[in-house]
Write a protein that holds these residues in place. Structure first.
Motif, short mmCIF file in Angstrom:
data_model
loop_
_atom_site.label_atom_id
_atom_site.label_comp_id
_atom_site.label_asym_id
_atom_site.label_seq_id
_atom_site.Cartn_x
_atom_site.Cartn_y
_atom_site.Cartn_z
N ASP A 180 48.55 -11.04 68.00
CA ASP A 180 47.53 -10.58 69.34
C ASP A 180 46.31 -9.49 68.24
OD1 ASP A 180 48.38 -11.94 71.49
OD2 ASP A 180 49.91 -11.00 71.47
N ALA A 181 45.10 -9.39 68.73
CA ALA A 181 43.95 -8.30 68.16
C ALA A 181 45.12 -7.10 68.77
CB ALA A 181 42.93 -8.84 68.25
N ILE A 182 44.38 -6.20 67.57
CA ILE A 182 43.79 -4.93 67.92
C ILE A 182 42.41 -3.97 68.05
CG2 ILE A 182 46.28 -4.99 66.73
CD1 ILE A 182 45.45 -2.78 64.49
N HIS A 183 41.89 -3.06 68.61
CA HIS A 183 41.13 -2.59 67.59
C HIS A 183 41.13 -1.02 68.02
CE1 HIS A 183 40.14 -5.50 70.86
NE2 HIS A 183 38.41 -5.39 70.80
N TRP A 184 39.57 -0.84 67.20
CA TRP A 184 40.03 0.58 65.84
C TRP A 184 40.21 1.66 67.48
CZ3 TRP A 184 39.71 3.26 62.60
CH2 TRP A 184 40.21 4.45 62.23
N GLY A 185 41.14 2.19 67.12
CA GLY A 185 40.99 3.95 68.03
C GLY A 185 40.85 5.46 67.71
N GLY A 186 40.34 5.31 66.75
CA GLY A 186 39.70 6.42 66.11
C GLY A 186 39.91 7.28 65.14
N ASP A 187 41.71 6.77 64.78
CA ASP A 187 42.52 7.98 63.95
C ASP A 187 42.80 6.45 62.91
OD1 ASP A 187 45.41 8.06 63.11
OD2 ASP A 187 44.50 10.32 63.48
N ARG A 188 42.72 6.88 61.58
CA ARG A 188 42.47 5.85 60.41
C ARG A 188 43.71 5.91 60.15
NH1 ARG A 188 38.94 6.39 55.07
NH2 ARG A 188 37.31 6.64 56.64
N ALA A 189 44.77 6.44 60.49
CA ALA A 189 46.12 6.44 59.78
C ALA A 189 46.59 6.06 61.29
CB ALA A 189 47.10 8.25 59.66
N ALA A 190 47.46 6.05 62.01
CA ALA A 190 47.13 5.38 63.52
C ALA A 190 46.96 4.00 63.57
CB ALA A 190 46.61 5.95 64.70
N PHE A 191 45.99 3.51 63.09
CA PHE A 191 45.29 2.34 62.77
C PHE A 191 46.19 1.52 61.65
CE2 PHE A 191 42.12 -0.94 61.34
CZ PHE A 191 42.00 -1.48 62.73
N MET A 192 46.01 2.05 60.42
CA MET A 192 46.76 1.62 59.61
C MET A 192 47.88 0.94 60.08
SD MET A 192 44.14 0.33 57.38
CE MET A 192 45.49 -0.11 55.97
N GLU A 193 48.66 1.54 60.24
CA GLU A 193 50.39 1.79 60.23
C GLU A 193 50.40 0.57 61.96
OE1 GLU A 193 54.32 2.20 60.26
OE2 GLU A 193 52.68 2.82 58.93
#
Length: 212
Positions: A180-193
């Motif tokens: 399933d696709a994810i979207h940018w949430g505003g925090d780089r570290a959280a997105f990469m994790e």
């Protein structure tokens, strides 16, 4: 040139990929068919790029563009022509990353044009068994296009078809798992994790290979 690319991939590359990879596709319906969109996959073989292109329906194929190392894929006249016109790569000048150049500019331009950009965030080919450190370029692209879906894909077995350093492919059962696709949430570290967790979860879902 689009007709030539489509013909080569659909008529030639797709049957060859099926013969050598025997790929089972799980979650094909989750693939984005229009852009801007980002595909994120693990990387263990040059087969990866061709395999992912061949699982796309021909009508959407024109928009799929793999990000690839310019120093390798644009080396030599024949390789450069094939990479630009058949693979339709988005060139990444990774050797200039430390010189202050925006190496992601071509990828941003592709996304702005409505393309689907394929990213291998490990940056180089691994062994196909373990996910190595992910580079944050995909997060920068997601931040620049926050409405673009980022779809994780796990490729199982492709590294055994044409492992790093090999020159001839061998038949091997592969599986492509689309999440399933994810979207940018505003925090780089959280997105990469989250991206890492999604890829690891897909890996855990991969069925046992039919032969080793």
């Amino acid at each position: 040139m689009r007709w030539l690319r489509r013909a080569v991939i659909v008529v030639i590359a797709r049957p060859i990929a099926r013969m050598f990879t025997g790929a089972d596709i799980i979650g094909r319906e989750k693939l984005p068919l229009k852009g801007p969109a980002i595909l994120v996959a693990n990387h263990s073989s040059h087969v990866d790029t061709v395999l992912l292109l061949t699982i796309y329906p021909s009508k959407a194929l024109d928009r799929v563009r793999p990000a690839a190392a310019a120093d390798y894929f644009l080396k030599g006249r024949l390789m450069s022509w094939f990479s630009r016109n058949i693979l339709a790569i988005v060139p990444v000048a990774r050797d200039r990353a430390g010189a202050g150049e925006d190496v992601l500019a071509p990828a941003r331009e592709a996304l702005a044009a409505g393309d689907i950009v394929l990213i291998f965030p490990e940056g180089t080919r691994g062994d196909g068994e373990e996910l190595t450190r992910l580079k944050s370029g995909v997060a920068r692209l997601a931040a620049a296009f926050p409405d673009a879906p980022v779809t994780p894909i796990w490729l199982q077995g492709a590294g055994r078809v044409l492992p790093k350093g090999a020159h001839m492919p061998v038949p091997m059962n592969c599986t492509v798992l689309v999440g399933d696709a994810i979207h940018w949430g505003g925090d780089r570290a959280a997105f990469m994790e989250e991206m890492r967790q999604r890829l690891e979860a897909l890996k855990a879902l991969a069925p046992p290979q039919r032969w080793a």
